[in-house]
Design a protein around this motif. Structure first.
Motif, PDB file in Angstrom:
ATOM      1  N   LYS A  66      37.446   0.541 -12.585  1.00 37.95           N
ATOM      2  CA  LYS A  66      38.832   0.132 -12.861  1.00 37.95           C
ATOM      3  C   LYS A  66      39.131   0.257 -14.362  1.00 37.95           C
ATOM      4  O   LYS A  66      40.154   0.831 -14.757  1.00 37.95           O
ATOM      5  N   LYS A  67      38.227  -0.256 -15.193  1.00 33.36           N
ATOM      6  CA  LYS A  67      38.420  -0.194 -16.643  1.00 33.36           C
ATOM      7  C   LYS A  67      38.369   1.249 -17.140  1.00 33.36           C
ATOM      8  O   LYS A  67      39.106   1.626 -18.054  1.00 33.36           O
ATOM      9  N   TYR A  68      37.517   2.040 -16.527  1.00 30.08           N
ATOM     10  CA  TYR A  68      37.429   3.445 -16.935  1.00 30.08           C
ATOM     11  C   TYR A  68      38.727   4.184 -16.592  1.00 30.08           C
ATOM     12  O   TYR A  68      39.215   4.978 -17.398  1.00 30.08           O
ATOM     13  N   GLN A  69      39.288   3.917 -15.409  1.00 28.73           N
ATOM     14  CA  GLN A  69      40.554   4.549 -15.009  1.00 28.73           C
ATOM     15  C   GLN A  69      41.673   4.157 -15.975  1.00 28.73           C
ATOM     16  O   GLN A  69      42.488   5.000 -16.378  1.00 28.73           O
ATOM     17  N   THR A  74      45.114   6.206 -20.505  1.00 36.60           N
ATOM     18  CA  THR A  74      45.800   5.858 -21.757  1.00 36.60           C
ATOM     19  C   THR A  74      45.056   6.323 -23.009  1.00 36.60           C
ATOM     20  O   THR A  74      45.560   6.122 -24.125  1.00 36.60           O
ATOM     21  N   ALA A  75      43.903   6.940 -22.866  1.00 30.10           N
ATOM     22  CA  ALA A  75      43.059   7.278 -24.015  1.00 30.10           C
ATOM     23  C   ALA A  75      43.768   8.123 -25.066  1.00 30.10           C
ATOM     24  O   ALA A  75      43.618   7.893 -26.272  1.00 30.10           O
ATOM     25  N   GLU A  76      44.544   9.098 -24.636  1.00 29.03           N
ATOM     26  CA  GLU A  76      45.195  10.001 -25.590  1.00 29.03           C
ATOM     27  C   GLU A  76      46.292   9.319 -26.401  1.00 29.03           C
ATOM     28  O   GLU A  76      46.589   9.750 -27.515  1.00 29.03           O
ATOM     29  N   TYR A  85      37.281   0.634 -29.385  1.00 28.70           N
ATOM     30  CA  TYR A  85      36.965  -0.666 -28.777  1.00 28.70           C
ATOM     31  C   TYR A  85      36.783  -0.514 -27.271  1.00 28.70           C
ATOM     32  O   TYR A  85      35.817  -1.041 -26.686  1.00 28.70           O
ATOM     33  N   LYS A  86      37.692   0.197 -26.612  1.00 32.37           N
ATOM     34  CA  LYS A  86      37.604   0.382 -25.152  1.00 32.37           C
ATOM     35  C   LYS A  86      36.361   1.181 -24.775  1.00 32.37           C
ATOM     36  O   LYS A  86      35.714   0.886 -23.765  1.00 32.37           O
ATOM     37  N   GLU A  87      36.025   2.193 -25.568  1.00 31.16           N
ATOM     38  CA  GLU A  87      34.821   2.980 -25.309  1.00 31.16           C
ATOM     39  C   GLU A  87      33.565   2.119 -25.445  1.00 31.16           C
ATOM     40  O   GLU A  87      32.632   2.213 -24.635  1.00 31.16           O
ATOM     41  N   THR A  88      33.563   1.277 -26.460  1.00 27.04           N
ATOM     42  CA  THR A  88      32.430   0.367 -26.660  1.00 27.04           C
ATOM     43  C   THR A  88      32.331  -0.623 -25.509  1.00 27.04           C
ATOM     44  O   THR A  88      31.239  -0.917 -25.008  1.00 27.04           O
ATOM     45  N   GLU A  89      33.480  -1.123 -25.062  1.00 25.61           N
ATOM     46  CA  GLU A  89      33.518  -2.058 -23.932  1.00 25.61           C
ATOM     47  C   GLU A  89      32.971  -1.384 -22.668  1.00 25.61           C
ATOM     48  O   GLU A  89      32.173  -1.974 -21.924  1.00 25.61           O
TER      49      GLU A  89
END
Length: 173
Positions: A66-69, A74-76, A85-89
């Motif tokens: 879910k978090k990866y989706q 929204t990554a771009e 931060y999200k990548e680290t999470e």
């Protein structure tokens, strides 16, 4: 030196046999253990524990997906600091899932040993009345292959005695 040791190990059983009418009992410990009532309850408990761990692992995996989706969609558009931060999470969550799987596997192995020890000890106690056998040979699989080393006159296949085990009187010898 190795050849001498190997030769001694190969001929040692034959010298023991030559000493007289040595009676040897051969049994399949795996087959004996699986017919014991305690084995079924131990396996049931392990399956229950395994199911609990699988359910929790599935929840963790779903959370990660879910978090990866969310991240992937929204990554771009994210600011670099937020993206990092999200990548680290996500990396932490993935590491947490791997640690959980390792810990679950270790806990299941530990529980299996804990549950199997009394069963193995009981099997050993069940063997004690077999005083008329000078030697006991445990074969975990392929009991039919003991004939490669021993004839039927030299060894008796005793696994069936455990199949007829009577709780009050012990194995039927």
């Amino acid at each position: 030196m190795k050849k001498i040791i190997i030769a001694l190990l190969m001929f040692l059983p034959f010298t023991v046999m030559a000493q007289g009418n040595l009676k040897i009992g051969v049994f399949n410990s795996q087959e004996v253990i699986t017919i014991m009532p305690e084995y079924n309850s131990a396996m049931s408990e392990l399956e229950k524990m395994n199911l609990t761990f699988q359910t929790e692992a599935k929840k963790l995996q779903e959370e990660f997906e879910k978090k990866y989706q969310e991240y992937a969609t929204t990554a771009e558009t994210l600011e670099p600091a937020i993206r990092q931060y999200k990548e680290t999470e996500l990396a932490r969550l993935q590491q947490s899932i791997q640690e959980f799987a390792t810990n679950a596997e270790n806990n299941i192995k530990k529980k299996q040993q804990e549950l199997m020890m009394p069963i193995i000890n009981k099997m050993v106690v069940m063997l004690e009345p077999m005083e008329d056998f000078e030697e006991m040979i445990e074969v975990c699989t392929g009991v039919e292959n003991y004939g490669d080393f021993l004839t039927e006159k030299e060894a008796e296949h005793i696994t069936d005695h455990f199949v007829n085990y009577d709780k009050t009187r012990g194995p039927k010898w």
